[in-house]
Design a protein around this motif. Structure first.
Motif, PDB file in Angstrom:
ATOM      1  N   TRP A 138       0.728  -1.306   0.145  1.00  0.00           N
ATOM      2  CA  TRP A 138       0.004  -0.092  -0.045  1.00  0.00           C
ATOM      3  C   TRP A 138       0.827   1.228   0.110  1.00  0.00           C
ATOM      4  N   HIS A 139       1.966   1.244   0.726  1.00  0.00           N
ATOM      5  CA  HIS A 139       2.768   2.475   0.796  1.00  0.00           C
ATOM      6  C   HIS A 139       3.464   2.907  -0.445  1.00  0.00           C
ATOM      7  N   VAL A 140       3.495   1.932  -1.435  1.00  0.00           N
ATOM      8  CA  VAL A 140       4.261   2.242  -2.572  1.00  0.00           C
ATOM      9  C   VAL A 140       2.876   2.642  -3.599  1.00  0.00           C
ATOM     10  N   ASN A 141       2.036   1.883  -3.641  1.00  0.00           N
ATOM     11  CA  ASN A 141       0.987   2.287  -4.768  1.00  0.00           C
ATOM     12  C   ASN A 141      -0.630   2.069  -4.288  1.00  0.00           C
ATOM     13  N   ALA A 142      -1.064   3.003  -3.269  1.00  0.00           N
ATOM     14  CA  ALA A 142      -2.209   2.954  -2.776  1.00  0.00           C
ATOM     15  C   ALA A 142      -3.262   3.173  -3.647  1.00  0.00           C
TER      16      ALA A 142
ATOM     17  N   GLY B 151      -6.983   6.343  -3.689  1.00  0.00           N
ATOM     18  CA  GLY B 151      -7.112   4.810  -3.304  1.00  0.00           C
ATOM     19  C   GLY B 151      -7.359   4.486  -2.008  1.00  0.00           C
ATOM     20  N   PRO B 152      -7.562   3.443  -1.470  1.00  0.00           N
ATOM     21  CA  PRO B 152      -7.904   3.242   0.027  1.00  0.00           C
ATOM     22  C   PRO B 152      -6.804   3.669   0.907  1.00  0.00           C
ATOM     23  N   ASP B 153      -7.179   4.251   1.989  1.00  0.00           N
ATOM     24  CA  ASP B 153      -6.015   4.377   3.150  1.00  0.00           C
ATOM     25  C   ASP B 153      -5.560   3.124   3.572  1.00  0.00           C
ATOM     26  N   ALA B 154      -4.465   3.173   4.455  1.00  0.00           N
ATOM     27  CA  ALA B 154      -4.069   1.703   4.786  1.00  0.00           C
ATOM     28  C   ALA B 154      -5.179   1.093   5.765  1.00  0.00           C
ATOM     29  N   ILE B 155      -5.989   1.725   6.689  1.00  0.00           N
ATOM     30  CA  ILE B 155      -6.888   1.057   7.382  1.00  0.00           C
ATOM     31  C   ILE B 155      -7.924   0.695   6.435  1.00  0.00           C
ATOM     32  N   GLU B 156      -8.472   1.266   5.708  1.00  0.00           N
ATOM     33  CA  GLU B 156      -9.352   0.781   4.819  1.00  0.00           C
ATOM     34  C   GLU B 156      -8.904  -0.400   4.079  1.00  0.00           C
TER      35      GLU B 156
ATOM     36  N   ASP C  84      -9.109  -3.183   6.521  1.00  0.00           N
ATOM     37  CA  ASP C  84     -10.610  -3.572   6.711  1.00  0.00           C
ATOM     38  C   ASP C  84     -10.932  -4.494   5.713  1.00  0.00           C
ATOM     39  N   MET C  85     -10.713  -4.088   4.296  1.00  0.00           N
ATOM     40  CA  MET C  85     -11.208  -4.803   3.340  1.00  0.00           C
ATOM     41  C   MET C  85     -10.695  -6.252   3.275  1.00  0.00           C
ATOM     42  N   MET C  86      -9.455  -6.596   3.469  1.00  0.00           N
ATOM     43  CA  MET C  86      -8.808  -7.694   3.308  1.00  0.00           C
ATOM     44  C   MET C  86      -9.343  -8.702   4.576  1.00  0.00           C
ATOM     45  N   LEU C  87      -9.653  -8.076   5.839  1.00  0.00           N
ATOM     46  CA  LEU C  87      -9.993  -8.717   6.854  1.00  0.00           C
ATOM     47  C   LEU C  87     -11.515  -9.383   6.569  1.00  0.00           C
ATOM     48  N   TRP C  88     -12.379  -8.470   5.767  1.00  0.00           N
ATOM     49  CA  TRP C  88     -13.708  -8.724   5.284  1.00  0.00           C
ATOM     50  C   TRP C  88     -13.559  -9.792   4.191  1.00  0.00           C
ATOM     51  N   PHE C  89     -12.865  -9.884   3.448  1.00  0.00           N
ATOM     52  CA  PHE C  89     -12.386 -10.761   2.347  1.00  0.00           C
ATOM     53  C   PHE C  89     -12.317 -12.272   2.981  1.00  0.00           C
ATOM     54  N   PHE C  90     -11.670 -12.340   4.122  1.00  0.00           N
ATOM     55  CA  PHE C  90     -11.364 -13.382   4.899  1.00  0.00           C
ATOM     56  C   PHE C  90     -12.392 -13.913   6.138  1.00  0.00           C
ATOM     57  N   ASP C  91     -13.332 -13.181   6.226  1.00  0.00           N
ATOM     58  CA  ASP C  91     -14.395 -13.304   7.131  1.00  0.00           C
ATOM     59  C   ASP C  91     -14.672 -14.876   7.066  1.00  0.00           C
ATOM     60  N   GLY C  92     -14.754 -15.571   8.190  1.00  0.00           N
ATOM     61  CA  GLY C  92     -15.251 -16.914   8.171  1.00  0.00           C
ATOM     62  C   GLY C  92     -14.158 -17.991   8.027  1.00  0.00           C
ATOM     63  N   TYR C  93     -12.970 -17.430   7.678  1.00  0.00           N
ATOM     64  CA  TYR C  93     -11.654 -18.375   7.602  1.00  0.00           C
ATOM     65  C   TYR C  93     -11.046 -18.386   8.852  1.00  0.00           C
ATOM     66  N   SER C  94     -10.661 -19.825   9.270  1.00  0.00           N
ATOM     67  CA  SER C  94     -10.041 -20.013  10.679  1.00  0.00           C
ATOM     68  C   SER C  94      -8.809 -19.178  10.953  1.00  0.00           C
ATOM     69  N   ASP C  95      -8.781 -18.780  12.199  1.00  0.00           N
ATOM     70  CA  ASP C  95      -7.416 -18.235  12.580  1.00  0.00           C
ATOM     71  C   ASP C  95      -5.888 -18.549  11.981  1.00  0.00           C
ATOM     72  N   GLU C  96      -5.844 -19.834  11.836  1.00  0.00           N
ATOM     73  CA  GLU C  96      -4.794 -20.388  11.258  1.00  0.00           C
ATOM     74  C   GLU C  96      -4.694 -20.166   9.599  1.00  0.00           C
ATOM     75  N   GLU C  97      -5.841 -20.205   9.000  1.00  0.00           N
ATOM     76  CA  GLU C  97      -5.724 -19.470   7.480  1.00  0.00           C
ATOM     77  C   GLU C  97      -5.415 -18.348   7.611  1.00  0.00           C
ATOM     78  N   LYS C  98      -5.934 -17.405   8.384  1.00  0.00           N
ATOM     79  CA  LYS C  98      -5.585 -15.949   8.317  1.00  0.00           C
ATOM     80  C   LYS C  98      -4.222 -15.843   8.677  1.00  0.00           C
ATOM     81  N   GLU C  99      -3.856 -16.543   9.525  1.00  0.00           N
ATOM     82  CA  GLU C  99      -2.278 -16.335   9.823  1.00  0.00           C
ATOM     83  C   GLU C  99      -1.513 -16.677   8.674  1.00  0.00           C
ATOM     84  N   ARG C 100      -1.530 -17.695   7.961  1.00  0.00           N
ATOM     85  CA  ARG C 100      -1.110 -18.157   6.797  1.00  0.00           C
ATOM     86  C   ARG C 100      -1.300 -16.994   5.849  1.00  0.00           C
TER      87      ARG C 100
END
Length: 120
Positions: free
Chosen positions: A67-71, A83-88, A91-107
């Motif tokens: 993001w810092h290079v090409n938001a 483009g989106p700010d870093a928090i946005e 938040d979108m990335m976290l929404w994309f993976f809603d329902g994934y396990s903690d292990e999958e998100k860590e990966r």
């Protein structure tokens, strides 16, 4: 465009069959320019990201945080200066993976990259 999505799916499916192929989840504006601007476009990107993870598995996908290079590009393929700010974006990335396990998100957010780049 359904024809382009068909080509994309065929290519991604072929790549996913290669056990040494990994995917960086990044530059989302190349797939859907202006994806941050409407809920419909956000949903399209979410479905493409999730489809990619389903094809490759969380163990071969990694969120690329450039993001810092090409938001703006992350939203609009260079067709916009906004483009989106870093928090946005996070938040979108976290929404994309809603329902994934903690292990999958860590990966997705760190584990796959550590393994791929041999950082451990």
């Amino acid at each position: 465009d359904e024809d382009e999505l068909k080509v994309w799916r065929e290519g991604m499916t072929a790549m996913a069959a290669l056990p040494n192929a990994y995917v960086k989840l990044s530059m989302l504006g190349y797939a859907v320019p202006g994806w941050m601007r409407t809920p419909e476009r956000q949903s399209v990107v979410k479905s493409l990201v999730r489809e990619t993870v389903e094809l490759f598995g969380a163990g071969r996908c990694m969120v690329a945080w450039n993001w810092h290079v090409n938001a703006a590009v992350s939203d609009a393929d260079g067709h916009s200066q906004v483009g989106p700010d870093a928090i946005e974006l996070l938040d979108m990335m976290l929404w994309f993976f809603d329902g994934y396990s903690d292990e999958e998100k860590e990966r997705l957010f760190s584990g796959t990259a550590k393994e791929f780049y041999r950082l451990d």
